[in-house]
Design a protein around this motif. Structure first.
Motif, PDB file in Angstrom:
ATOM      1  N   UNK A  92       0.810  -1.208   0.000  1.00 54.73           N
ATOM      2  CA  UNK A  92       0.000   0.000   0.000  1.00 54.73           C
ATOM      3  C   UNK A  92       0.849   1.267   0.000  1.00 54.73           C
ATOM      4  N   UNK A  93       2.012   1.230   0.646  1.00 53.70           N
ATOM      5  CA  UNK A  93       2.852   2.417   0.723  1.00 53.70           C
ATOM      6  C   UNK A  93       3.596   2.704  -0.579  1.00 53.70           C
ATOM      7  N   UNK A  94       3.946   1.655  -1.322  1.00 50.43           N
ATOM      8  CA  UNK A  94       4.856   1.851  -2.444  1.00 50.43           C
ATOM      9  C   UNK A  94       4.313   1.468  -3.821  1.00 50.43           C
ATOM     10  N   UNK A  95       3.276   0.624  -3.881  1.00 52.75           N
ATOM     11  CA  UNK A  95       2.788   0.159  -5.179  1.00 52.75           C
ATOM     12  C   UNK A  95       1.377   0.630  -5.513  1.00 52.75           C
ATOM     13  N   UNK A  96       0.644   1.094  -4.542  1.00 52.26           N
ATOM     14  CA  UNK A  96      -0.741   1.496  -4.762  1.00 52.26           C
ATOM     15  C   UNK A  96      -0.844   2.601  -5.809  1.00 52.26           C
ATOM     16  N   UNK A  97      -1.707   2.382  -6.797  1.00 58.78           N
ATOM     17  CA  UNK A  97      -1.977   3.397  -7.798  1.00 58.78           C
ATOM     18  C   UNK A  97      -0.937   3.504  -8.890  1.00 58.78           C
ATOM     19  N   UNK A  98       0.017   2.567  -8.947  1.00 57.62           N
ATOM     20  CA  UNK A  98       1.086   2.607  -9.938  1.00 57.62           C
ATOM     21  C   UNK A  98       0.855   1.574 -11.042  1.00 57.62           C
ATOM     22  N   UNK A  99       1.524   1.783 -12.161  1.00 55.65           N
ATOM     23  CA  UNK A  99       1.441   0.820 -13.265  1.00 55.65           C
ATOM     24  C   UNK A  99       2.356  -0.371 -12.994  1.00 55.65           C
ATOM     25  N   UNK A 100       2.196  -1.439 -13.758  1.00 55.03           N
ATOM     26  CA  UNK A 100       3.052  -2.611 -13.597  1.00 55.03           C
ATOM     27  C   UNK A 100       4.514  -2.258 -13.835  1.00 55.03           C
ATOM     28  N   UNK A 101       4.762  -1.428 -14.831  1.00 58.37           N
ATOM     29  CA  UNK A 101       6.140  -1.017 -15.122  1.00 58.37           C
ATOM     30  C   UNK A 101       6.750  -0.270 -13.935  1.00 58.37           C
ATOM     31  N   UNK A 102       5.956   0.576 -13.314  1.00 55.31           N
ATOM     32  CA  UNK A 102       6.448   1.299 -12.138  1.00 55.31           C
ATOM     33  C   UNK A 102       6.655   0.351 -10.958  1.00 55.31           C
ATOM     34  N   UNK A 103       5.782  -0.651 -10.827  1.00 58.90           N
ATOM     35  CA  UNK A 103       5.937  -1.642  -9.758  1.00 58.90           C
ATOM     36  C   UNK A 103       7.264  -2.383  -9.907  1.00 58.90           C
ATOM     37  N   UNK A 104       7.572  -2.808 -11.121  1.00 59.55           N
ATOM     38  CA  UNK A 104       8.829  -3.522 -11.375  1.00 59.55           C
ATOM     39  C   UNK A 104      10.015  -2.650 -10.976  1.00 59.55           C
ATOM     40  N   UNK A 105       9.982  -1.399 -11.370  1.00 59.44           N
ATOM     41  CA  UNK A 105      11.076  -0.474 -11.078  1.00 59.44           C
ATOM     42  C   UNK A 105      11.204  -0.221  -9.582  1.00 59.44           C
ATOM     43  N   UNK A 106      10.069   0.011  -8.902  1.00 60.24           N
ATOM     44  CA  UNK A 106      10.081   0.271  -7.467  1.00 60.24           C
ATOM     45  C   UNK A 106      10.609  -0.923  -6.689  1.00 60.24           C
ATOM     46  N   UNK A 107      10.143  -2.114  -7.032  1.00 58.68           N
ATOM     47  CA  UNK A 107      10.582  -3.311  -6.328  1.00 58.68           C
ATOM     48  C   UNK A 107      12.087  -3.513  -6.460  1.00 58.68           C
ATOM     49  N   UNK A 108      12.618  -3.269  -7.643  1.00 54.26           N
ATOM     50  CA  UNK A 108      14.056  -3.457  -7.873  1.00 54.26           C
ATOM     51  C   UNK A 108      14.888  -2.391  -7.181  1.00 54.26           C
TER      52      UNK A 108
END
Length: 233
Positions: free
Chosen positions: A45-61
């Motif tokens: 919820x703090x880091x992935x909510x409301x983001x695209x899949x591409x942004x999720x991949x980047x944030x996780x890495x």
């Protein structure tokens, strides 16, 4: 400030039109766990909510050192869509609100077009938007960049100050503000409390905050009620 034309109402989809965020969270957490990493509900919820899949991949890495490919996210989306068919519901009160509106409206979401289309169809909301559906896949930069909202407004012939955005996520609110649009924060989704959204949203100072879709007309009373609500309501 009075408008010389009816406003464009721009709705986010997940967490605003449909109560999908807890379902999406379950699928993403399962995907990360299957890859052998520890990731919590609060992290999601703090880091992935409301983001695209591409942004999720980047944030996780970049933030967590978690290596999951975009292809893995796309594969997981098929599981999510199956989950939607079993459990997805419209946001409480949103059908009545959409039936009451007498102005242009569209959807602008970080989700894929397939997911948006299915979400609206499953919940009976598709009829209210015709072909006016916009996905982050249509622009270079996703929320919190303003690109998606500006693209939707430009496509439909509106200036930013003629647009009202309904958003639930901090990234979406920031995107609407960066676009120069009026933004109403919606805090009625079932993910609001576990995500701790109220404090984050209030700190961003949106133009209005509501926890029930039926409160939106009142929130817009001073500026837009006469322009965007049906006279027979």
């Amino acid at each position: 400030m009075a408008m010389d034309k009816k406003p464009l109402m721009i709705f986010d989809c997940d967490g605003v039109l449909v109560d999908s965020e807890p379902l999406a969270k379950d699928i993403v957490l399962a995907l990360i766990a299957e890859a052998g990493y520890v990731f919590t509900e609060n992290d999601y919820y703090q880091h992935l909510l409301g983001k695209s899949q591409e942004q999720d991949v980047q944030t996780l890495k970049q933030r967590f050192g978690i290596e999951i490919t975009i292809d893995a996210f796309k594969d997981a989306e098929s599981r999510l869509l199956s989950y939607f068919k079993q459990a997805l519901k419209p946001t409480i009160g949103v059908k009545g609100l959409l039936a009451q509106l007498d102005c242009d409206r569209c959807v602008a979401s970080s989700s894929s077009l397939e997911r948006i289309e299915l979400s609206l169809s499953l919940t009976g909301l598709r009829q209210y938007f015709d072909s006016q559906i916009f996905s982050a896949s249509m622009v270079t930069n996703g929320k919190p960049a303003p690109d998606l909202f500006l693209h939707a407004a430009c496509t439909l012939g509106y200036q930013p100050d003629q647009c009202i955005v309904i958003e639930d996520s901090p990234s979406g609110i920031q995107a609407a503000q960066a676009a120069g649009m009026t933004v109403v924060a919606y805090l009625g989704g079932s993910h609001t409390q576990p995500a701790g959204l109220e404090k984050q949203v209030v700190e961003l100072q949106p133009d209005a905050v509501i926890d029930d879709m039926s409160k939106l007309p009142q929130a817009l009373l001073q500026r837009w009620q006469g322009d965007c609500l049906r006279n027979d309501q």
